[in-house]
Design a protein around this motif. Structure first.
Motif, PDB file in Angstrom:
ATOM      1  N   ASP A 139       0.960  -1.332   0.100  1.00  0.00           N
ATOM      2  CA  ASP A 139       0.025   0.305  -0.511  1.00  0.00           C
ATOM      3  C   ASP A 139       0.705   1.650   0.008  1.00  0.00           C
ATOM      4  OD1 ASP A 139      -1.991  -1.843  -0.183  1.00  0.00           O
ATOM      5  OD2 ASP A 139      -3.062  -1.517   2.421  1.00  0.00           O
ATOM      6  N   LEU A 140       1.852   1.589   0.491  1.00  0.00           N
ATOM      7  CA  LEU A 140       2.604   2.183   0.669  1.00  0.00           C
ATOM      8  C   LEU A 140       4.083   2.473  -0.746  1.00  0.00           C
ATOM      9  CD1 LEU A 140       1.282   2.774   3.154  1.00  0.00           C
ATOM     10  CD2 LEU A 140       3.717   2.787   4.238  1.00  0.00           C
ATOM     11  N   GLU A 141       4.578   1.306  -0.372  1.00  0.00           N
ATOM     12  CA  GLU A 141       5.270   1.002  -2.003  1.00  0.00           C
ATOM     13  C   GLU A 141       4.506   0.920  -3.361  1.00  0.00           C
ATOM     14  OE1 GLU A 141       9.005   1.313  -1.399  1.00  0.00           O
ATOM     15  OE2 GLU A 141       7.982   2.759   0.012  1.00  0.00           O
ATOM     16  N   SER A 144       2.956  -5.506  -6.086  1.00  0.00           N
ATOM     17  CA  SER A 144       2.035  -6.001  -6.937  1.00  0.00           C
ATOM     18  C   SER A 144       1.924  -6.851  -5.572  1.00  0.00           C
ATOM     19  CB  SER A 144       2.602  -6.211  -8.163  1.00  0.00           C
ATOM     20  OG  SER A 144       3.121  -7.419  -8.133  1.00  0.00           O
ATOM     21  N   TYR A 145       1.071  -8.085  -5.279  1.00  0.00           N
ATOM     22  CA  TYR A 145       0.761  -9.598  -4.985  1.00  0.00           C
ATOM     23  C   TYR A 145       1.939  -9.950  -4.963  1.00  0.00           C
ATOM     24  CZ  TYR A 145      -4.157  -7.862  -3.503  1.00  0.00           C
ATOM     25  OH  TYR A 145      -5.431  -7.241  -3.292  1.00  0.00           O
ATOM     26  N   GLN A 146       2.204 -10.522  -6.620  1.00  0.00           N
ATOM     27  CA  GLN A 146       3.098 -11.448  -7.016  1.00  0.00           C
ATOM     28  C   GLN A 146       4.953 -10.798  -6.518  1.00  0.00           C
ATOM     29  OE1 GLN A 146       2.740 -14.503  -8.219  1.00  0.00           O
ATOM     30  NE2 GLN A 146       5.288 -14.777  -7.850  1.00  0.00           N
ATOM     31  N   LYS A 160      -2.852 -12.134   0.287  1.00  0.00           N
ATOM     32  CA  LYS A 160      -4.593 -10.949  -0.063  1.00  0.00           C
ATOM     33  C   LYS A 160      -4.919 -10.804   1.019  1.00  0.00           C
ATOM     34  CE  LYS A 160      -4.752 -13.641  -4.120  1.00  0.00           C
ATOM     35  NZ  LYS A 160      -6.109 -14.072  -4.985  1.00  0.00           N
TER      36      LYS A 160
END
Lengths: 185, 94
Positions: A139-141, A144-146, A160
């Motif tokens: 959220d800050l940086e 991606s999820y991966q 997630k």
């Protein structure tokens, strides 16, 4: 031919050390507001960057290069150390009925215009380690999820669920703060 | 636009299955984070076009994520840090 040491240090100071406060900001969030730990992290990352300075391509994004070194340095430490157990009540946050309390009380999100950033930063710092790190990276940086999964060494599905719980927890804290300040009755 | 509540899936005109509110809300963060595949992203988007219950909820979550993202890690200063780092580097062999 190698660059003279003083010239090398001057180049590093002018191009890299100007980002020291940004590095410390990220280190502080990753370490949950622990100032000595954040400084150690910055020093270690800067030393690695200095030693690798000959491999930095002039003209590319020095800040991004340094941030990556700092993130990787933190993650190496993070994955080696045993994190403190996650409180049971935190694991169950998704099932708690108050998870959407902020949305129900303030569906237009007016709180986001009124809240003081320090309150939110404190709420992020207080998240359990594995949840805070996921939030900081995602959220800050903006990773991606991966990318978060690979860095943290966990499956994408775990990223997630950690993000879901962490975000709901932050909203709960914002709700409590909004009630305390009288923004929400 | 109508309120969907928790209607069960039914076939749309295009033959694509419709998501329920529950299914859409379960994907809210993946949708906003751009982490759904193209078909799922489209299915959620179609649901949001029709559902006045879910749309504001998604909008709220978008505001929340934007707020946190804009907050960012930010710059922080620590007294003496710059001096200590320069001393550390000066002690490094050339």
């Amino acid at each position: 031919m190698s660059i003279p040491a003083d010239q090398r240090q001057r180049a590093f100071e002018s191009e890299a050390l100007v980002h020291l406060d940004a590095l410390y900001g990220l280190a502080l969030r990753l370490s949950g507001g622990d100032e000595p730990r954040a400084e150690d992290l910055v020093q270690e990352a800067v030393l690695k960057a200095y030693r690798a300075w000959d491999r930095f391509e002039a003209g590319t994004n020095c800040r991004a290069w340094l941030m990556t070194i700092l993130r990787n340095t933190f993650i190496n430490q993070f994955r080696q150390q045993k994190t403190r157990p996650t409180p049971v009540e935190f694991e169950q946050v998704a099932e708690r009925p108050s998870s959407d309390a902020l949305y129900e009380a303030d569906p237009e999100g007016q709180i986001f215009d009124r809240i003081i950033d320090d309150q939110v930063i404190a709420a992020i710092d207080e998240l359990p380690d594995e949840f805070r790190v996921a939030v900081v990276l995602s959220d800050l940086e903006g990773l991606s999820y991966q990318e978060v999964a690979e860095l943290m060494g966990i499956p994408v599905g775990t990223v997630k669920s950690r993000l879901f719980r962490a975000r709901k927890r932050l909203q709960e804290r914002l709700y409590d703060y909004a009630v305390e300040m009288g923004y929400i009755k | 636009m109508s309120e969907c509540g928790t209607h069960s899936p039914d076939g749309s005109r295009s033959g694509e299955p419709e998501l329920t509110c529950e299914e859409s809300l379960a994907r809210v963060y993946e949708y906003l984070d751009g982490e759904l595949d193209t078909d799922e992203q489209e299915a959620v988007r179609r649901h949001l076009q029709k559902c006045r219950k879910c749309y504001p909820h998604f909008d709220f979550e978008r505001l929340f994520l934007d707020y946190v993202h804009e907050l960012g890690a930010g710059e922080e200063s620590r007294p003496g840090l710059h001096d200590r780092v320069r001393e550390m580097l000066a002690a490094e062999p050339g």
